[in-house]
Design a protein around this motif. Structure first.
Motif, mmCIF file in Angstrom:
data_model
loop_
_atom_site.group_PDB
_atom_site.id
_atom_site.type_symbol
_atom_site.label_atom_id
_atom_site.label_comp_id
_atom_site.label_asym_id
_atom_site.label_seq_id
_atom_site.Cartn_x
_atom_site.Cartn_y
_atom_site.Cartn_z
ATOM 1 N N ARG A 92 0.836 -1.204 0.000
ATOM 2 C CA ARG A 92 0.000 0.000 0.000
ATOM 3 C C ARG A 92 0.872 1.256 0.000
ATOM 4 N N ALA A 93 1.944 1.258 0.777
ATOM 5 C CA ALA A 93 2.840 2.419 0.814
ATOM 6 C C ALA A 93 3.484 2.646 -0.547
ATOM 7 N N GLY A 94 3.950 1.569 -1.191
ATOM 8 C CA GLY A 94 4.559 1.705 -2.505
ATOM 9 C C GLY A 94 3.578 2.200 -3.544
ATOM 10 N N THR A 95 2.331 1.732 -3.449
ATOM 11 C CA THR A 95 1.293 2.181 -4.392
ATOM 12 C C THR A 95 1.001 3.662 -4.206
ATOM 13 N N LEU A 96 0.879 4.104 -2.943
ATOM 14 C CA LEU A 96 0.638 5.525 -2.678
ATOM 15 C C LEU A 96 1.792 6.385 -3.199
ATOM 16 N N ALA A 97 3.030 5.919 -3.010
ATOM 17 C CA ALA A 97 4.189 6.673 -3.501
ATOM 18 C C ALA A 97 4.177 6.745 -5.024
ATOM 19 N N THR A 98 3.786 5.665 -5.677
ATOM 20 C CA THR A 98 3.723 5.649 -7.143
ATOM 21 C C THR A 98 2.681 6.629 -7.653
ATOM 22 N N VAL A 99 1.501 6.610 -7.037
ATOM 23 C CA VAL A 99 0.448 7.543 -7.432
ATOM 24 C C VAL A 99 0.892 8.981 -7.187
ATOM 25 N N SER A 100 1.580 9.212 -6.070
ATOM 26 C CA SER A 100 2.016 10.585 -5.761
ATOM 27 C C SER A 100 3.058 11.074 -6.762
ATOM 28 N N ALA A 101 3.869 10.167 -7.310
ATOM 29 C CA ALA A 101 4.845 10.570 -8.335
ATOM 30 C C ALA A 101 4.127 11.120 -9.560
ATOM 31 N N ALA A 102 3.007 10.501 -9.924
ATOM 32 C CA ALA A 102 2.226 11.009 -11.052
ATOM 33 C C ALA A 102 1.560 12.341 -10.701
ATOM 34 N N VAL A 103 1.081 12.455 -9.458
ATOM 35 C CA VAL A 103 0.383 13.675 -9.050
ATOM 36 C C VAL A 103 1.329 14.876 -9.021
ATOM 37 N N VAL A 104 2.522 14.721 -8.408
ATOM 38 C CA VAL A 104 3.425 15.873 -8.304
ATOM 39 C C VAL A 104 3.959 16.279 -9.673
ATOM 40 N N SER A 105 3.953 15.365 -10.641
ATOM 41 C CA SER A 105 4.434 15.739 -11.976
ATOM 42 C C SER A 105 3.566 16.822 -12.599
#
Length: 750
Positions: free
Chosen positions: A482-495
């Protein structure tokens, strides 16, 4: 574009792209480069493969999204063994069509061998036949047919209708792939053949393991088809590993496989009981081997963080990490070397391989190190040592922490916390070594007009959010997935706050990159699983533990030194994850038998498995760096060993003082961290011959090294002796100013 092209005070920090290209994908010499419809087809398969894992790990299926029941698609969560079998089979299929059996050069780009192509097409017949038979088996079992390994009719079908065609296609395909030459932009028929064989293996195993047959492995009741499928699967895994990771791991796996059948003839502790091929191979493709801890981790945590890394790459966050490192450290003496330490630590913990990290960041930092005055071999050595350190950098540790958690059962967060001080000690030691080298050579840092402005880069500090979210989620109690998934989604969001906004095409591209990037590590983990299976099924690990116990009876330090040598030897030529998985099976149990705590034992092994990447004579990270710097590979590996020499002391530090692994009270941990850092500083000073602003004479260097060694144990008395020696060396240097060029001379008798 560099900072010279823009005014640092007004330019968009993303335009100050000193690190432009760090996120670009490296192209291996044997990678096929497809065009047109072939490119889109293979890219689509790679993206689907990675997205499948993201969906499976988070328990999301198409039926959940649409409400439409599609019986031919998998439901999530998948049964564990089936998921791992699909994980390996998908990597085999993708790997064979993406990576050729040979490297390409200009001549091979235009040369073709159509005769071999037709042979490959002919071999497709038995491959497809075995696949069809395995599907037929599935329908028979679903229809209620009893399936046992002692039924003669079933044995005949498995051997002659499934096994023989599969082995003919597999062995013939592997041999043919070694001689067939195919244009780089065309898929070879033999590689499709091998991919189909991988699917035939998976289809049969999923069918059989779906019954009670998984409980019969290693017994006379196991269907012979399991052994044949596992044999073919083992050959396919080893061939793909050869293509993507070289021969080193394949040779080691071959030696271990030979040991299974020759161990009964060996003397001493190497002697093992006789094991039939059927019994061994019926077990090796289970959770006792290939589907065991290494594949368990590669199918969950590793591929998840590869997807995370691919999203960072697609959003250009990796470029920002390196640019930020230049802004912060580029002005210091020998600036690019210190940038390499900082940037490689950030990138390496996600990358997963030391050599891969060298290629990613070294293409930028190595030329700049040469520009400011470092020798070619030193430039490569610094990058190799820094990139290797990324594998012990929490929280991700190049996926090593996840394998350690899987093997030991210790919570991941505890492992990540324990890794903090050892990682700091490693990077501090490398920093001191490069700083003292720069001081001796009178190097300068980079000019302001060569660097991004710190203020400009600080405006983009939010790009660290994915890493911060990952760490915060882990320590808030979220699962790693779950932590890795949230970090992955956040990478797309901050872009979306940068010029490199991730839309649907960028997201698909990120999944495609992840699918391709994952192939090497999946193949390596599966191949390491073969070795782990041999160790567990032959009992050689237990006999090695007894050997260590015998050595400990003579000297515990001798036993540790022997364990260090074996861990390094087993890790030479292998990526970190495979090196640790093998060493953890052979060496760690012996250390635990000595009474060493499990966490300490595994960290000891893990540390040296990582350091094998810079240890001569087989040092993958150093060799990769030498290829970029243009230096001699062996000279570079020796130089990287010297730069990382202090790191070889660190595991003995936390063996003697567990407070370095965060075990103990706050004051005890603080004292252990400070004295260990001082010890690393003194050792670096002694090795480099630079102490507190001046070159040191040979006897001062010897005193500094002795002082550092006294500080290994971490006791009050030894620490005070070490500090006393360091103070004596300082006073000697300040008061008497000894000649640093003086040498010890021994005069003979008249």
């Amino acid at each position: 574009m560099t900072a010279e092209d823009k005014d640092p005070k007004t330019a968009d920090p993303m335009d100050l792209a000193i690190a432009d290209g760090v996120d670009d994908e490296a192209i291996e010499s044997n990678r096929r480069l497809y065009e047109g419809w072939r490119f889109y087809a293979v890219s689509g398969l790679a993206a689907i493969y990675a997205a499948f894992h993201m969906a499976a790990l988070n328990g999301v299926s198409i039926e959940d999204w649409t409400g439409i029941e599609l019986p031919f698609l998998p439901t999530f969560p998948m049964e564990t063994w089936n998921f791992r079998i699909v994980h390996v089979a998908g990597a085999l299929f993708l790997g064979f069509i993406l990576f050729a059996a040979h490297s390409f050069d200009e001549e091979q780009e235009t040369r073709d061998t159509p005769m071999f192509g037709w042979i490959g097409v002919a071999l497709m017949v038995p491959a497809l036949f075995s696949l069809g038979v395995s599907i037929w088996f599935a329908f028979q079992i679903a229809g209620g047919m009893t399936w046992t390994g002692i039924d003669e009719t079933i044995r005949f079908r498995e051997v002659w209708l499934y096994g023989v065609p599969l082995m003919v296609a597999t062995v013939g395909g592997i041999l043919l792939s070694w001689v067939q030459k195919r244009r780089r932009d065309r898929v070879a028929s033999v590689d499709i053949l091998l991919g189909v064989c991988g699917i035939a293996v998976a289809t049969y195993l999923i069918t059989i393991y779906g019954t009670l047959m998984r409980n019969s492995t290693g017994t006379p009741f196991a269907p012979v088809g399991i052994s044949i499928a596992a044999t073919a699967g083992t050959l396919l895994i080893m061939e793909l590993t050869r293509r993507v990771a070289g021969l080193a791991l394949v040779i080691i796996a071959t030696i271990f496989l030979a040991y299974v059948f020759l161990g009964q003839y060996l003397p001493g502790f190497l002697n093992s009981p006789a094991i039939s091929w059927k019994r061994f191979f019926s077990q090796v493709y289970t959770d006792a081997g290939i589907l065991g801890p290494t594949t368990a981790v590669s199918s969950t945590y590793i591929i998840l963080f590869i997807i995370f890394a691919a999203f960072l790459q697609a959003s250009k966050v990796g470029d920002y990490f390196v640019n930020f490192a230049f802004a912060v450290a580029g002005r210091a003496r020998g600036g690019p070397a210190k940038v390499a330490i900082f940037a490689s630590g950030l990138m390496g913990m996600i990358n997963g391989t030391s050599a891969g990290n060298v290629v990613a960041t070294g293409s930028l930092t190595i030329p700049l190190m040469k520009k400011v005055g470092y020798k070619k071999q030193t430039s490569g050595a610094v990058e190799a040592a820094a990139s290797t350190g990324g594998q012990i950098m929490p929280p991700i540790m190049g996926a090593g922490a996840f394998i350690m958690a899987e093997i030991t059962g210790i919570p991941y967060t505890e492992i990540a916390i324990a890794a903090i001080i050892p990682a700091v000690l490693y990077f501090v030691s490398v920093y001191f070594m490069v700083d003292f080298e720069a001081a001796k050579l009178g190097m300068r840092g980079m000019r302001d007009d060569e660097l991004p402005a710190v203020k400009a880069m600080a405006k983009r500090a939010f790009l660290f959010l994915p890493i911060i979210i990952l760490i915060a989620a882990l320590f808030m109690g979220y699962s790693v997935i779950r932590a890795g998934t949230l970090a992955t989604v956040s990478a797309a969001v901050v872009s979306w706050l940068t010029p490199y906004r991730m839309g649907l095409p960028s997201i698909v591209k990120a999944f495609e990159l992840a699918g391709i990037m994952s192939i090497q590590i999946i193949a390596v983990c599966a191949c390491a699983g073969i070795i782990v299976g041999v160790i567990s099924l032959t009992g050689v690990g237990a006999r090695f533990s007894n050997l260590l116990l015998g050595l400990a009876g003579v000297s515990q330090l001798l036993a540790l030194f022997f364990a260090m040598c074996i861990a390094i030897l087993l890790g030479m030529g292998m990526p970190t994850t495979a090196a640790y998985a093998v060493a953890a099976s052979v060496v760690a149990p012996g250390l635990v038998e000595l009474g060493i705590p499990t966490l300490t034992a595994h960290f000891f092994v893990f540390y040296f498995a990582v350091l094998s990447a810079i240890t001569p004579p087989v040092a993958l990270a150093s060799y990769a760096a030498a290829g970029i710097s243009g230096a001699n590979p062996m000279e570079t590996s020796v130089a990287s060993f010297k730069i990382g020499i202090a790191a070889f002391i660190v595991p003995f530090m936390f063996f003697y003082n567990s407070a370095i692994l965060m075990q103990g009270g706050a004051l005890e941990i603080l004292r252990a961290g400070l004295t260990a850092t001082l010890g690393v500083f003194l050792l670096s000073s002694g090795v480099q011959g630079w102490f507190l602003g001046a070159r040191a004479a040979w006897f001062n260097r010897a005193a500094l090294i002795a002082a550092a060694l006294f500080m290994i144990e971490g006791g009050w008395l030894t620490d005070l002796i070490g500090i006393g020696l360091a103070v004596a060396a300082y006073l000697l240097q300040r008061v008497f100013h000894p000649d640093p060029d003086a040498r010890l001379e021994v005069k003979g008798a008249d």
